[in-house]
Scaffold this motif. Structure first.
Motif, PDB file in Angstrom:
ATOM      1  N   ILE A   5       0.837  -1.200   0.000  1.00 46.72           N
ATOM      2  CA  ILE A   5       0.000   0.000   0.000  1.00 46.72           C
ATOM      3  C   ILE A   5       0.869   1.246   0.000  1.00 46.72           C
ATOM      4  CG2 ILE A   5      -1.764   1.279   1.273  1.00 46.72           C
ATOM      5  CD1 ILE A   5      -2.492  -1.520   2.500  1.00 46.72           C
ATOM      6  N   LEU A   6       0.539   2.176  -0.895  1.00 43.47           N
ATOM      7  CA  LEU A   6       1.221   3.458  -0.982  1.00 43.47           C
ATOM      8  C   LEU A   6       0.207   4.559  -0.694  1.00 43.47           C
ATOM      9  CD1 LEU A   6       3.850   5.028  -1.785  1.00 43.47           C
ATOM     10  CD2 LEU A   6       2.847   5.190  -4.091  1.00 43.47           C
ATOM     11  N   PHE A   7       0.502   5.400   0.294  1.00 49.98           N
ATOM     12  CA  PHE A   7      -0.327   6.570   0.583  1.00 49.98           C
ATOM     13  C   PHE A   7       0.265   7.767  -0.144  1.00 49.98           C
ATOM     14  CE2 PHE A   7      -1.217   3.966   4.381  1.00 49.98           C
ATOM     15  CZ  PHE A   7      -2.592   3.968   4.333  1.00 49.98           C
ATOM     16  N   VAL A   8      -0.612   8.624  -0.695  1.00 47.03           N
ATOM     17  CA  VAL A   8      -0.144   9.773  -1.453  1.00 47.03           C
ATOM     18  C   VAL A   8      -0.898  11.032  -1.032  1.00 47.03           C
ATOM     19  CG1 VAL A   8       0.130  10.777  -3.757  1.00 47.03           C
ATOM     20  CG2 VAL A   8       0.435   8.311  -3.440  1.00 47.03           C
ATOM     21  N   CYS A   9      -0.122  12.095  -0.780  1.00 45.77           N
ATOM     22  CA  CYS A   9      -0.684  13.435  -0.585  1.00 45.77           C
ATOM     23  C   CYS A   9       0.142  14.390  -1.447  1.00 45.77           C
ATOM     24  CB  CYS A   9      -0.701  13.828   0.897  1.00 45.77           C
ATOM     25  SG  CYS A   9       0.918  14.077   1.669  1.00 45.77           S
ATOM     26  N   LEU A  10       0.053  15.664  -1.221  1.00 40.06           N
ATOM     27  CA  LEU A  10       0.751  16.628  -2.071  1.00 40.06           C
ATOM     28  C   LEU A  10       2.267  16.578  -1.868  1.00 40.06           C
ATOM     29  CD1 LEU A  10       0.704  18.945  -4.115  1.00 40.06           C
ATOM     30  CD2 LEU A  10       0.339  20.505  -2.192  1.00 40.06           C
ATOM     31  N   VAL A  87      -5.037   7.862  -2.043  1.00 44.53           N
ATOM     32  CA  VAL A  87      -4.811   9.315  -2.096  1.00 44.53           C
ATOM     33  C   VAL A  87      -5.692  10.038  -1.090  1.00 44.53           C
ATOM     34  CG1 VAL A  87      -4.101   9.183  -4.514  1.00 44.53           C
ATOM     35  CG2 VAL A  87      -6.473   9.718  -3.951  1.00 44.53           C
ATOM     36  N   MET A  88      -5.257  11.235  -0.720  1.00 41.55           N
ATOM     37  CA  MET A  88      -5.935  11.977   0.337  1.00 41.55           C
ATOM     38  C   MET A  88      -7.045  12.907  -0.145  1.00 41.55           C
ATOM     39  SD  MET A  88      -4.544  10.852   3.047  1.00 41.55           S
ATOM     40  CE  MET A  88      -3.450   9.453   2.898  1.00 41.55           C
ATOM     41  N   ASP A  89      -6.958  13.366  -1.383  1.00 45.27           N
ATOM     42  CA  ASP A  89      -7.989  14.285  -1.863  1.00 45.27           C
ATOM     43  C   ASP A  89      -8.115  14.184  -3.383  1.00 45.27           C
ATOM     44  OD1 ASP A  89      -5.977  15.983  -3.052  1.00 45.27           O
ATOM     45  OD2 ASP A  89      -5.744  17.041  -1.157  1.00 45.27           O
ATOM     46  N   ASP A  90      -9.067  14.905  -3.936  1.00 45.92           N
ATOM     47  CA  ASP A  90      -9.330  14.814  -5.374  1.00 45.92           C
ATOM     48  C   ASP A  90      -8.193  15.364  -6.229  1.00 45.92           C
ATOM     49  OD1 ASP A  90     -11.735  13.521  -5.023  1.00 45.92           O
ATOM     50  OD2 ASP A  90     -12.931  15.365  -5.131  1.00 45.92           O
ATOM     51  N   MET A  91      -7.490  16.376  -5.751  1.00 47.77           N
ATOM     52  CA  MET A  91      -6.352  16.903  -6.495  1.00 47.77           C
ATOM     53  C   MET A  91      -5.280  15.817  -6.621  1.00 47.77           C
ATOM     54  SD  MET A  91      -4.035  20.308  -5.837  1.00 47.77           S
ATOM     55  CE  MET A  91      -3.121  19.624  -4.467  1.00 47.77           C
ATOM     56  N   ASN A  92      -5.001  15.112  -5.519  1.00 46.86           N
ATOM     57  CA  ASN A  92      -4.040  14.001  -5.563  1.00 46.86           C
ATOM     58  C   ASN A  92      -4.547  12.902  -6.473  1.00 46.86           C
ATOM     59  OD1 ASN A  92      -3.735  14.311  -1.985  1.00 46.86           O
ATOM     60  ND2 ASN A  92      -2.519  15.375  -3.517  1.00 46.86           N
ATOM     61  N   TYR A  93      -5.850  12.622  -6.419  1.00 43.19           N
ATOM     62  CA  TYR A  93      -6.434  11.575  -7.255  1.00 43.19           C
ATOM     63  C   TYR A  93      -6.186  11.879  -8.734  1.00 43.19           C
ATOM     64  CZ  TYR A  93      -9.695   8.320  -9.353  1.00 43.19           C
ATOM     65  OH  TYR A  93     -10.241   7.326 -10.125  1.00 43.19           O
ATOM     66  N   GLU A  94      -6.472  13.090  -9.135  1.00 43.46           N
ATOM     67  CA  GLU A  94      -6.296  13.470 -10.540  1.00 43.46           C
ATOM     68  C   GLU A  94      -4.831  13.383 -10.962  1.00 43.46           C
ATOM     69  OE1 GLU A  94      -8.702  13.813 -12.694  1.00 43.46           O
ATOM     70  OE2 GLU A  94     -10.182  13.536 -11.118  1.00 43.46           O
ATOM     71  N   ALA A  95      -3.926  13.859 -10.115  1.00 44.77           N
ATOM     72  CA  ALA A  95      -2.502  13.832 -10.455  1.00 44.77           C
ATOM     73  C   ALA A  95      -1.993  12.391 -10.571  1.00 44.77           C
ATOM     74  CB  ALA A  95      -1.698  14.592  -9.398  1.00 44.77           C
ATOM     75  N   VAL A  96      -2.398  11.539  -9.637  1.00 38.60           N
ATOM     76  CA  VAL A  96      -1.953  10.143  -9.658  1.00 38.60           C
ATOM     77  C   VAL A  96      -2.595   9.404 -10.829  1.00 38.60           C
ATOM     78  CG1 VAL A  96      -1.987   7.966  -8.360  1.00 38.60           C
ATOM     79  CG2 VAL A  96      -1.425  10.102  -7.192  1.00 38.60           C
ATOM     80  N   HIS A  97      -3.846   9.699 -11.092  1.00 37.87           N
ATOM     81  CA  HIS A  97      -4.546   9.047 -12.213  1.00 37.87           C
ATOM     82  C   HIS A  97      -3.858   9.383 -13.543  1.00 37.87           C
ATOM     83  CE1 HIS A  97      -7.902   7.680 -14.727  1.00 37.87           C
ATOM     84  NE2 HIS A  97      -8.230   6.949 -13.677  1.00 37.87           N
ATOM     85  N   ARG A  98      -3.446  10.630 -13.706  1.00 36.64           N
ATOM     86  CA  ARG A  98      -2.742  11.026 -14.938  1.00 36.64           C
ATOM     87  C   ARG A  98      -1.410  10.305 -15.080  1.00 36.64           C
ATOM     88  NH1 ARG A  98      -4.725  16.052 -13.468  1.00 36.64           N
ATOM     89  NH2 ARG A  98      -2.723  16.663 -12.568  1.00 36.64           N
ATOM     90  N   LEU A  99      -0.788   9.957 -13.966  1.00 36.84           N
ATOM     91  CA  LEU A  99       0.505   9.281 -13.975  1.00 36.84           C
ATOM     92  C   LEU A  99       0.383   7.783 -14.268  1.00 36.84           C
ATOM     93  CD1 LEU A  99       3.571   9.679 -13.423  1.00 36.84           C
ATOM     94  CD2 LEU A  99       3.063   9.196 -11.014  1.00 36.84           C
ATOM     95  N   ALA A 100      -0.791   7.213 -14.043  1.00 32.80           N
ATOM     96  CA  ALA A 100      -0.983   5.767 -14.219  1.00 32.80           C
ATOM     97  C   ALA A 100      -0.638   5.353 -15.644  1.00 32.80           C
ATOM     98  CB  ALA A 100      -2.421   5.382 -13.892  1.00 32.80           C
ATOM     99  N   PRO A 101       0.227   4.354 -15.801  1.00 29.71           N
ATOM    100  CA  PRO A 101       0.635   3.950 -17.144  1.00 29.71           C
ATOM    101  C   PRO A 101      -0.428   3.165 -17.917  1.00 29.71           C
ATOM    102  CG  PRO A 101       1.836   2.701 -15.473  1.00 29.71           C
ATOM    103  CD  PRO A 101       1.007   3.706 -14.762  1.00 29.71           C
ATOM    104  N   SER A 102      -1.476   2.702 -17.245  1.00 29.62           N
ATOM    105  CA  SER A 102      -2.536   1.957 -17.933  1.00 29.62           C
ATOM    106  C   SER A 102      -3.829   2.035 -17.128  1.00 29.62           C
ATOM    107  CB  SER A 102      -2.141   0.481 -18.090  1.00 29.62           C
ATOM    108  OG  SER A 102      -2.164  -0.168 -16.825  1.00 29.62           O
ATOM    109  N   ARG A 103      -4.925   1.630 -17.755  1.00 29.98           N
ATOM    110  CA  ARG A 103      -6.205   1.590 -17.032  1.00 29.98           C
ATOM    111  C   ARG A 103      -6.150   0.582 -15.896  1.00 29.98           C
ATOM    112  NH1 ARG A 103     -10.282   2.124 -22.100  1.00 29.98           N
ATOM    113  NH2 ARG A 103     -10.186   4.381 -22.197  1.00 29.98           N
ATOM    114  N   ARG A 104      -5.482  -0.545 -16.129  1.00 32.89           N
ATOM    115  CA  ARG A 104      -5.349  -1.559 -15.083  1.00 32.89           C
ATOM    116  C   ARG A 104      -4.634  -0.958 -13.871  1.00 32.89           C
ATOM    117  NH1 ARG A 104      -1.499  -4.549 -13.162  1.00 32.89           N
ATOM    118  NH2 ARG A 104       0.013  -4.075 -14.768  1.00 32.89           N
TER     119      ARG A 104
END
Length: 160
Positions: A5-10, A87-104
């Motif tokens: 598990i990886l936790f992510v914030c700003l 992730v801790m909030d929607d801003m983190n969610y969007e940033a991490v989602h953009r970084l994801a190399p695939s839908r999986r």
């Protein structure tokens, strides 16, 4: 098999390193530390190498949590190293989602709020960086709640 598990914030200096240690200790108290590996990161790399914010370390220490993690930025490789990215909030969610190399890989991203039981009124974990003492205490309350929910999710994946 361990859940990674990886936790992510700003900045990886308040919320995510606190969540990392809270989950680690929650698992230990519940005899479940063999079930997981935990780390944290930030979407912003400006604090890389720094200890968590002194105010967060102080608030966490009063509850018995010693925060010794050194800040780092999330990388694309983290999607392969971890099973869950929380992730801790929607801003983190969007940033991490953009970084994801695939839908999986994007399916590994969760919002901390998904694991709350005592804080249903909150849709995110607020950043306490610009808040006073009460902001850090609220965040720790929320993280304790969410980490209990994560541990329950790991132990009972079919109930979710």
């Amino acid at each position: 098999m361990k859940k990674r598990i990886l936790f992510v914030c700003l900045g990886n200096i308040c919320r995510s390193p606190a969540a990392e240690e809270i989950l680690r200790q929650t698992a230990r108290r519940n005899g479940a530390e063999e079930l997981l590996t935990v780390d944290s990161a930030g979407t912003y790399g400006g604090h890389a190498g720094d200890l968590p914010d002194a105010r967060m370390r102080s608030a966490a220490a009063r509850r018995g949590y010693m925060l010794t993690h050194r800040a780092r930025r999330i990388t694309e490789a983290d999607f392969e190293r971890f099973d869950m990215i929380v992730v801790m909030d929607d801003m983190n969610y969007e940033a991490v989602h953009r970084l994801a190399p695939s839908r999986r890989n994007a399916e590994k991203i969760f919002r901390m709020r998904e694991f709350f039981s005592r804080h249903p009124q909150w849709s995110y974990v607020p950043d306490p960086y610009y808040e006073g003492h009460e902001g850090f205490e609220l965040v720790l309350d929320m993280l304790e709640d969410g980490c209990e929910g994560i541990l329950d999710y790991i132990r009972n994946p079919d109930r979710s």
